[in-house]
Scaffold this active site. Structure first.
Site, PDB file in Angstrom:
ATOM      1  N   GLN A   5     -23.051  18.138  -6.826  1.00  0.00           N
ATOM      2  CA  GLN A   5     -23.508  17.079  -7.737  1.00  0.00           C
ATOM      3  C   GLN A   5     -23.254  17.344  -9.218  1.00  0.00           C
ATOM      4  O   GLN A   5     -23.065  16.394  -9.980  1.00  0.00           O
ATOM      5  CB  GLN A   5     -24.985  16.771  -7.485  1.00  0.00           C
ATOM      6  N   VAL A  16     -35.280  15.409   8.990  1.00  0.00           N
ATOM      7  CA  VAL A  16     -36.656  15.890   9.159  1.00  0.00           C
ATOM      8  C   VAL A  16     -37.553  14.656   9.158  1.00  0.00           C
ATOM      9  O   VAL A  16     -37.536  13.870   8.217  1.00  0.00           O
ATOM     10  CB  VAL A  16     -37.069  16.837   8.005  1.00  0.00           C
ATOM     11  N   CYS A  75     -31.084  16.338 -13.517  1.00  0.00           N
ATOM     12  CA  CYS A  75     -30.359  16.549 -14.771  1.00  0.00           C
ATOM     13  C   CYS A  75     -30.507  15.433 -15.799  1.00  0.00           C
ATOM     14  O   CYS A  75     -29.697  14.510 -15.864  1.00  0.00           O
ATOM     15  CB  CYS A  75     -28.881  16.745 -14.538  1.00  0.00           C
ATOM     16  N   THR A 110     -32.054  20.741 -11.368  1.00  0.00           N
ATOM     17  CA  THR A 110     -30.631  21.032 -11.541  1.00  0.00           C
ATOM     18  C   THR A 110     -30.225  22.175 -10.626  1.00  0.00           C
ATOM     19  O   THR A 110     -31.071  22.879 -10.080  1.00  0.00           O
ATOM     20  CB  THR A 110     -30.319  21.471 -12.986  1.00  0.00           C
ATOM     21  N   ALA A 116     -28.903  24.764 -11.741  1.00  0.00           N
ATOM     22  CA  ALA A 116     -29.309  25.950 -12.490  1.00  0.00           C
ATOM     23  C   ALA A 116     -30.707  26.371 -12.076  1.00  0.00           C
ATOM     24  O   ALA A 116     -30.984  27.547 -11.857  1.00  0.00           O
ATOM     25  CB  ALA A 116     -29.276  25.658 -13.978  1.00  0.00           C
ATOM     26  N   CYS A 150     -27.903  23.026 -18.953  1.00  0.00           N
ATOM     27  CA  CYS A 150     -27.225  21.746 -18.982  1.00  0.00           C
ATOM     28  C   CYS A 150     -26.043  21.834 -19.926  1.00  0.00           C
ATOM     29  O   CYS A 150     -26.222  21.863 -21.132  1.00  0.00           O
ATOM     30  CB  CYS A 150     -28.207  20.683 -19.473  1.00  0.00           C
TER      31      CYS A 150
END
Lengths: 120, 452
Positions: B92, B127, B214, B361, B363, B395
């Site tokens: 993404q 799920v 993000c 994110t 990250a 970012c």
């Protein structure tokens, strides 16, 4: 992972380059070895060949920058801060040095092998 | 039409663990990008822990896969089960690049199965139910999977239905763009944006009033569109309007202020306190909710960023926050430093679903996963772990084609640059763009494999 693990570094570069990484590493290692062997064999540096190799190296640096711009989808007006110029100099320098060593080594060995062929 | 996009990470990135590891990670990214700034260290292989524990990971996006990889590498004899119906894996953080015409759609698409580590079972089902009282997860086919430990990594759900008049099938037509929906929609958005950059007109940009993946991505896209208009000589024919959901452009005040300055420099008009309420794609009219009522805005191009919420399976379980700001959106009630569920100690939440104050994110995933995994392994070993997540996220905020600001921050809105004094976080740099376009994807993939 408190220290930088060479295996992590390897993993990231492998993801980035795939098998090309091994080819590049092999070229660096073999090229360096061949360069050193040539220096030993010739007992020094051939000045005129070095100058010619340096001239080709100047073009190699430019090619490295073009390659870098292509793979990073960048243009030639993007550099802004000091680190950008440092990176550009670094990429250019590596491209120039690599090309120079490669050209010098290939030319040297070609000459040596030709001479050997002529002598034999 | 309901979105099945419940991936785990935002269209953005960076990544890490303890401060040194985080720095190491960003250095790795930069290294990948050609900045040779590293010092090698010793390789460390942690010994494997023997256990018969049953660990279920709900969701096989970035957070689920990274968790599975790390657990599989550290455990012997444990049963690790990943559950996710979606076969495709989306990178993404690359969606913005696709929507900017920099990368093709296949740049962000791969297969989940490619990253499932050896010894981990992948159940390719949705799920359907989580029962933390009975320590069981139920799949869509009714299969019951009991667990000793559960890692919830279901990601989030794009709530296009909350925008009245919005039809996801119309993305890519009539000036309607929406990057987040899918790789195909990101590419379709690029075609619309490119057309707009050729003609000019009114470009409308926005972000939702909910938590989101993000929060930098809507800003990036505004910047990139402005840059394309300028490069094509049509900036004078265009008006660009960014609609912030509250009184800030970014949750970190110093970054928000920097973006405000850049917007002003580039003549990007900003409206505050505006949330997209409805859209009429045929007439190209967006209606925004404001403190004073509603206001209509005509557009030639719009980038719709939908509201985001927790997937129904989590919302319908006892796991979400029961009160507070996130009570309505259904995010998992975890401790923000340990990622452990507040009421069910054998449950952890990582990635977008985690109800923590910052960063949905990749990250965040990179930094959260090792903490949750260390805590979980300590539980199994009967020891204590001090692993702690301080909210680090990152970012690379693209401010024009070829330049970005490498913004890294934590829960306290501190800037936490990986290269202090070298890569300035609030400076538009080519180097940061290089990190984004070259270094991040290989590092992200290494993260999925548990190697970074």
């Amino acid at each position: 992972m408190k220290e930088l693990d060479p295996m992590i570094l390897l993993a990231v570069f492998l993801e980035m380059l795939g098998p090309l990484l091994w080819l590049l590493l092999a070229m660096v290692l073999l090229g360096t070895a061949a360069f050193v062997a040539l220096l030993v064999r010739e007992r020094g540096i051939a000045a005129s060949r070095l100058v010619r190799a340096q001239l080709v190296g100047l073009v190699g640096g430019v090619l490295a920058l073009v390659l870098m711009a292509t793979v990073s989808s960048s243009g030639f007006t993007d550099a802004a801060g000091p680190i950008d110029w440092i990176l550009i100099v670094l990429v250019y320098g590596l491209g120039m040095l690599g090309t120079m060593v490669l050209v010098y080594t290939v030319a040297g060995w070609t000459r040596l092998l030709r001479r050997q062929g002529a002598a034999g | 039409m309901k979105s099945d996009n419940k991936n785990n990470t935002g269209p953005d990135e960076g990544l890490l663990r303890e401060p040194l590891s985080r720095r190491t990670f960003m250095q790795l990214s930069a290294l990948g990008a050609g900045a040779l700034l590293l010092k090698p260290g010793a390789a460390q292989a942690a010994p494997k822990l023997r256990s018969a524990a049953r660990i279920v990971i709900a969701g096989a996006g970035a957070a689920g896969l990274a968790t599975a990889s790390r657990l599989a590498a550290r455990l012997e004899g444990a049963t690790i089960t990943l559950i996710d119906a979606r076969k495709a894996h989306y990178y993404q953080p690359g969606f913005t690049l696709v929507a900017s015409g920099i990368k093709p759609a296949n740049y962000v698409t791969s297969s989940t199965a490619d990253y499932v580590p050896h010894g981990v079972e992948l159940i390719e089902e949705r799920v359907a139910e989580i029962d933390p009282e009975g320590n069981t997860v139920v799949t869509a086919s009714g299969r019951s999977v009991p667990y000793d430990f559960l890692v919830v990594a279901t990601g989030l759900q794009l709530d296009y239905a909350a925008i009245e008049g919005m039809d996801e099938r119309l993305i890519g037509q009539n000036g309607l763009g929406s990057i987040y929906h899918s790789p195909a929609a990101a590419e379709a958005t690029w075609r619309q944006m490119s057309e707009f950059a050729d003609k000019g007109g009114v470009g409308v940009f926005l972000r939702p009033g909910t938590e989101m993946k993000c929060a930098g991505a809507p800003l990036k896209y505004t910047f990139v569109t402005e840059d394309y208009l300028t490069r094509r000589g049509n900036r004078g024919k265009a008006e660009i309007i960014y609609n912030a959901n509250n009184k800030a452009l970014f949750s970190v005040p110093i970054v928000s202020e920097k973006v405000r300055m850049l917007f002003q420099q580039r003549d990007i008009k900003v409206n505050y306190d505006r949330v997209l309420q409805s859209i009429d794609p045929g007439r190209r009219i967006a209606t925004f909710r404001t403190p004073e009522g509603t206001t209509e805005m005509g557009y030639d191009f719009i980038n719709v960023v939908p509201p985001m919420k927790a997937p129904d399976v989590v919302r319908n379980s006892p796991l979400p926050w029961q009160q507070g700001a996130w009570g309505n959106e259904g995010w998992l009630e975890v401790d923000k430093h340990t990622l452990r569920h507040v009421r069910y100690p054998n449950v952890f939440g990582v990635g977008d679903i985690a109800g923590v104050p910052k960063g949905k994110t990749a990250a965040s995933v990179k930094w959260q996963v090792p903490v949750a995994v260390e805590r979980l392994l300590a539980d199994i070993a009967g020891t204590e772990s001090t692993a702690r997540y301080d909210g680090y996220t990152s970012c690379p905020l693209i401010t024009r084609l070829g330049r970005a600001m490498l913004i890294e921050f934590d829960y306290q809105n501190n800037l936490t640059p990986s290269f202090p004094g070298v890569i300035a976080p609030l400076e538009e740099l080519w180097t940061s763009w290089v990190v984004k376009t070259m270094g991040l994807k290989p590092t992200y993939i290494s993260m999925l494999r548990g190697h970074a």
